[in-house]
Motif scaffolding. Structure first.
Motif, PDB file in Angstrom:
ATOM      1  N   PHE A   1       0.822  -1.210   0.000  1.00 22.04           N
ATOM      2  CA  PHE A   1       0.000   0.000   0.000  1.00 22.04           C
ATOM      3  C   PHE A   1       0.855   1.259   0.000  1.00 22.04           C
ATOM      4  N   THR A   2       1.898   1.293   0.853  1.00 19.97           N
ATOM      5  CA  THR A   2       2.686   2.512   0.994  1.00 19.97           C
ATOM      6  C   THR A   2       3.802   2.633  -0.039  1.00 19.97           C
ATOM      7  N   VAL A   3       4.200   1.533  -0.653  1.00 18.67           N
ATOM      8  CA  VAL A   3       5.235   1.602  -1.684  1.00 18.67           C
ATOM      9  C   VAL A   3       4.748   2.424  -2.878  1.00 18.67           C
ATOM     10  N   VAL A   4       3.476   2.264  -3.229  1.00 19.56           N
ATOM     11  CA  VAL A   4       2.967   2.866  -4.463  1.00 19.56           C
ATOM     12  C   VAL A   4       2.890   4.381  -4.352  1.00 19.56           C
ATOM     13  N   ALA A   5       2.409   4.884  -3.203  1.00 18.95           N
ATOM     14  CA  ALA A   5       2.081   6.305  -3.092  1.00 18.95           C
ATOM     15  C   ALA A   5       3.256   7.246  -3.375  1.00 18.95           C
ATOM     16  N   PRO A   6       4.424   7.094  -2.714  1.00 21.70           N
ATOM     17  CA  PRO A   6       5.481   8.082  -2.940  1.00 21.70           C
ATOM     18  C   PRO A   6       6.165   7.975  -4.296  1.00 21.70           C
ATOM     19  N   ILE A   7       6.159   6.770  -4.913  1.00 21.18           N
ATOM     20  CA  ILE A   7       6.871   6.646  -6.188  1.00 21.18           C
ATOM     21  C   ILE A   7       5.942   6.757  -7.387  1.00 21.18           C
ATOM     22  N   ALA A   8       4.620   6.801  -7.174  1.00 29.81           N
ATOM     23  CA  ALA A   8       3.695   6.922  -8.299  1.00 29.81           C
ATOM     24  C   ALA A   8       3.942   8.186  -9.124  1.00 29.81           C
ATOM     25  N   PRO A   9       4.136   9.368  -8.485  1.00 23.19           N
ATOM     26  CA  PRO A   9       4.448  10.546  -9.314  1.00 23.19           C
ATOM     27  C   PRO A   9       5.726  10.377 -10.130  1.00 23.19           C
ATOM     28  N   ALA A  10       6.746   9.742  -9.531  1.00 26.64           N
ATOM     29  CA  ALA A  10       8.009   9.548 -10.253  1.00 26.64           C
ATOM     30  C   ALA A  10       7.840   8.555 -11.398  1.00 26.64           C
ATOM     31  N   ILE A  11       7.036   7.481 -11.192  1.00 22.74           N
ATOM     32  CA  ILE A  11       6.802   6.512 -12.262  1.00 22.74           C
ATOM     33  C   ILE A  11       6.144   7.185 -13.460  1.00 22.74           C
ATOM     34  N   LEU A  12       5.100   7.958 -13.201  1.00 26.21           N
ATOM     35  CA  LEU A  12       4.398   8.641 -14.292  1.00 26.21           C
ATOM     36  C   LEU A  12       5.298   9.688 -14.939  1.00 26.21           C
ATOM     37  N   TYR A  13       6.083  10.387 -14.119  1.00 25.90           N
ATOM     38  CA  TYR A  13       6.983  11.412 -14.651  1.00 25.90           C
ATOM     39  C   TYR A  13       8.017  10.791 -15.589  1.00 25.90           C
ATOM     40  N   ASP A  14       8.582   9.648 -15.189  1.00 25.79           N
ATOM     41  CA  ASP A  14       9.633   9.017 -15.983  1.00 25.79           C
ATOM     42  C   ASP A  14       9.080   8.330 -17.232  1.00 25.79           C
ATOM     43  N   THR A  15       7.893   7.726 -17.116  1.00 30.12           N
ATOM     44  CA  THR A  15       7.352   6.970 -18.256  1.00 30.12           C
ATOM     45  C   THR A  15       6.612   7.850 -19.252  1.00 30.12           C
ATOM     46  N   GLU A  16       6.026   8.944 -18.786  1.00 34.57           N
ATOM     47  CA  GLU A  16       5.210   9.768 -19.674  1.00 34.57           C
ATOM     48  C   GLU A  16       5.896  11.062 -20.091  1.00 34.57           C
ATOM     49  N   TYR A  17       6.530  11.748 -19.141  1.00 30.54           N
ATOM     50  CA  TYR A  17       7.192  12.999 -19.516  1.00 30.54           C
ATOM     51  C   TYR A  17       8.419  12.723 -20.366  1.00 30.54           C
ATOM     52  N   GLY A  18       8.975  11.510 -20.197  1.00 33.09           N
ATOM     53  CA  GLY A  18      10.088  11.112 -21.059  1.00 33.09           C
ATOM     54  C   GLY A  18      11.418  11.240 -20.369  1.00 33.09           C
ATOM     55  N   LYS A  19      12.267  10.219 -20.585  1.00 31.47           N
ATOM     56  CA  LYS A  19      13.587  10.244 -19.958  1.00 31.47           C
ATOM     57  C   LYS A  19      14.434  11.411 -20.430  1.00 31.47           C
ATOM     58  N   ARG A  20      14.182  11.831 -21.636  1.00 31.51           N
ATOM     59  CA  ARG A  20      14.993  12.945 -22.148  1.00 31.51           C
ATOM     60  C   ARG A  20      14.635  14.257 -21.461  1.00 31.51           C
ATOM     61  N   ASN A  21      13.472  14.292 -20.806  1.00 30.43           N
ATOM     62  CA  ASN A  21      13.063  15.509 -20.123  1.00 30.43           C
ATOM     63  C   ASN A  21      13.256  15.437 -18.626  1.00 30.43           C
ATOM     64  N   THR A  22      13.827  14.346 -18.119  1.00 38.08           N
ATOM     65  CA  THR A  22      13.982  14.204 -16.673  1.00 38.08           C
ATOM     66  C   THR A  22      15.295  14.774 -16.166  1.00 38.08           C
ATOM     67  N   THR A  23      16.057  15.417 -17.020  1.00 38.66           N
ATOM     68  CA  THR A  23      17.297  16.028 -16.559  1.00 38.66           C
ATOM     69  C   THR A  23      16.985  17.161 -15.610  1.00 38.66           C
ATOM     70  N   PHE A  24      17.809  17.335 -14.648  1.00 46.56           N
ATOM     71  CA  PHE A  24      17.599  18.388 -13.668  1.00 46.56           C
ATOM     72  C   PHE A  24      18.082  19.715 -14.232  1.00 46.56           C
ATOM     73  N   GLN A  25      17.490  20.778 -13.692  1.00 42.15           N
ATOM     74  CA  GLN A  25      17.844  22.092 -14.192  1.00 42.15           C
ATOM     75  C   GLN A  25      19.278  22.457 -13.857  1.00 42.15           C
ATOM     76  N   ASN A  26      19.830  21.862 -12.810  1.00 37.85           N
ATOM     77  CA  ASN A  26      21.206  22.209 -12.479  1.00 37.85           C
ATOM     78  C   ASN A  26      22.187  21.673 -13.517  1.00 37.85           C
ATOM     79  N   SER A  27      21.753  20.608 -14.272  1.00 38.02           N
ATOM     80  CA  SER A  27      22.646  20.070 -15.287  1.00 38.02           C
ATOM     81  C   SER A  27      22.802  21.033 -16.442  1.00 38.02           C
ATOM     82  N   SER A  28      21.810  21.914 -16.622  1.00 36.42           N
ATOM     83  CA  SER A  28      21.906  22.904 -17.696  1.00 36.42           C
ATOM     84  C   SER A  28      22.489  24.216 -17.199  1.00 36.42           C
TER      85      SER A  28
END
Length: 476
Positions: free
Chosen positions: A35-62
């Motif tokens: 139950f608790t595993v899903v909640a904190p990583i669900a936003p990250a799962i959707l962010y990585d799978t839908e927003y795209g790995k190419r867009n997951t770079t942090f702003q500090n890298s630029s």
């Protein structure tokens, strides 16, 4: 043959009630970790799978590229606005180092993540009455074993789901498995521990299994997701579910159906009992609060605090530690000072801690409010489940399938409405107003728990026929 003899030896050397309690605690741990595993990583799962790995770079890298570009600009006043832009895009109140791109996408995730988390509670809500009726026909052992099978299936599906739709299906299956776990587990404990004091201690130990699951789930899931991969936490949980199934085969009798001997109280009578309803609504409000905060805090951390993925689960660590402490400290004390008082104080602490949530600007600022949140939740949960059984014993027949189905329905309504409504409110009004609404709701409802201070028992009424016969004798 050796395995069966080992199980028999275990039963002979140990108190059967303690073995049952141990099996139930393990089942609670597995269910709550998933139950608790899903909640904190669900936003990250959707962010990585839908927003795209190419867009997951942090702003500090630029930032280095931006600064080098700045160095190429000619000496002029135009350089200062450009430098201000660099600083404004890289510095945040909570973390000046790293931050996610796609802030608008992250903000819009509130509703979708809330819906994903709410699906479990919705399916659990729909399944609970069925499980309560099923227990009257089969006993507690078989439904509990079926719960293990469903939780195992859900864990595997989470591990290999790579889309939002499949995640929703896995979450729904998890809700069905939780219903087949929680209702028979609590009912079985109430049955094998008829003494109120022993029952309170046993349920405190069983709820400690919930606390361990809550304690391990969020940080475990976040760390495994960040450093090992998405499938790893769910495969570990599936292995734990298999271990729980083996324990149930040794200790319980899942293949033997044992209908309850005591006629169950109809659901209608339980639902019309005002004392049961006051308790159930309090449980619903507490879980409504936790359900609202569960998806919105990680998203706020990503959006405002620029927190890395492993911190999304660590934010809940203080709450589950204090939840565990509260369960063990107040398990025996609640019977002496009054379970109604523990529930009332728990709701007040929940409300106050929620009001302080928006003041946090980094993960360290969340430690105090989340610790108080867990303490209030533990203070309430250590009392509400034994109180439910006590009310049934006092005012109805001692059949626990129906009452714990209602308790789990109240819990599920909170978790069904909480994530979905919380995400919508956070998106529309902001997290601050969400926290204010929740804080006021908990504090305002708490005084109603005073009604449970001394609930009356069943009214002993003489049958109408006997009254008529007595009146005739008096007339003669």
């Amino acid at each position: 043959m050796g395995g069966c003899s080992s199980c028999q030896c275990l039963k002979e050397k140990c108190d059967p009630r303690w073995l049952i309690l141990f099996v139930i605690a393990v089942a609670m741990i597995v269910d709550c970790i998933l139950f608790t595993v899903v909640a904190p990583i669900a936003p990250a799962i959707l962010y990585d799978t839908e927003y795209g790995k190419r867009n997951t770079t942090f702003q500090n890298s630029s930032t280095s590229y931006a600064v080098s570009s700045y160095a190429l600009l000619p000496e002029s006043s135009s350089r200062k606005p450009y430098l201000d832009q660099i600083i404004n895009t890289t510095e945040r109140p909570g973390n000046k180092g790293e931050c996610y791109k796609g802030k608008e996408y992250i903000h819009n995730e509130n509703v979708r993540v809330g819906l994903l988390l709410a699906i479990k509670a919705i399916m659990q809500l729909l399944t609970n009455p069925i499980v309560g009726k099923l227990i009257n026909r089969t006993g507690y052992d078989a439904p509990l074993f079926w719960g293990f099978l469903i939780v195992f299936l859900s864990s595997l599906m989470f591990a290999f789901s790579n889309s939002y739709a499949l995640l929703c299906v896995a979450r729904g299956i998890q809700g069905i498995g939780s219903s087949f776990t929680t209702v028979p587990a609590l009912g079985m404990l109430a049955q094998v521990y008829p003494d109120d004091a022993e029952r309170g201690r046993a349920m405190g130990i069983a709820m400690s299994g919930v606390a361990i699951g809550l304690l391990a789930g969020a940080p475990f899931g976040s760390a495994m997701y960040e450093f090992v991969g998405k499938t790893s936490p769910f495969l570990v949980i599936a292995a734990m579910a298999l271990l729980n199934g083996a324990l149930q085969l040794c200790v319980l009798r899942p293949t033997k159906l044992s209908p309850t001997a005591i006629p169950p109280t109809p659901y209608k009578n339980l639902l019309l009992d005002p004392y049961i309803m006051v308790t159930a609504v309090g449980l619903c409000i507490a879980n409504f609060t936790f359900g609202m905060l569960e998806p919105t805090i990680p998203i706020r951390m990503m959006e405002i605090m620029c927190a890395p993925r492993y911190q999304l689960g660590l934010a809940f660590l203080p709450s589950v530690i204090t939840y565990f402490i509260g369960l063990n400290v107040f398990g025996g004390l609640a019977q002496k000072i009054g379970r109604w008082l523990c529930i009332m104080l728990g709701l007040i602490i929940l409300g106050i801690s929620t009001l302080f949530m928006p003041l946090a600007v980094n993960i360290y600022g969340l430690i105090g409010p989340t610790a108080a949140l867990g303490f209030g939740f533990g203070l309430m949960e250590t009392s509400v489940m034994p109180l439910m059984a006590q009310l049934v014993d006092l005012r109805h027949t001692s059949d626990y399938g129906g009452i714990y189905a209602i308790a789990d329905i109240a819990l599920c309504i909170g978790y069904a409405l909480g994530p979905s409504c919380g995400g919508a409110i956070a998106k529309t009004l902001g997290f601050t107003w969400l926290a204010i609404i929740l804080g006021i709701l908990n504090i305002a409802y708490a005084p109603l728990l005073f009604l449970l201070r001394n609930p009356p028992g069943k009214e002993e009424t003489m049958p109408v026929l006997s009254q008529e016969e007595k009146q005739e004798e008096e007339d003669l």
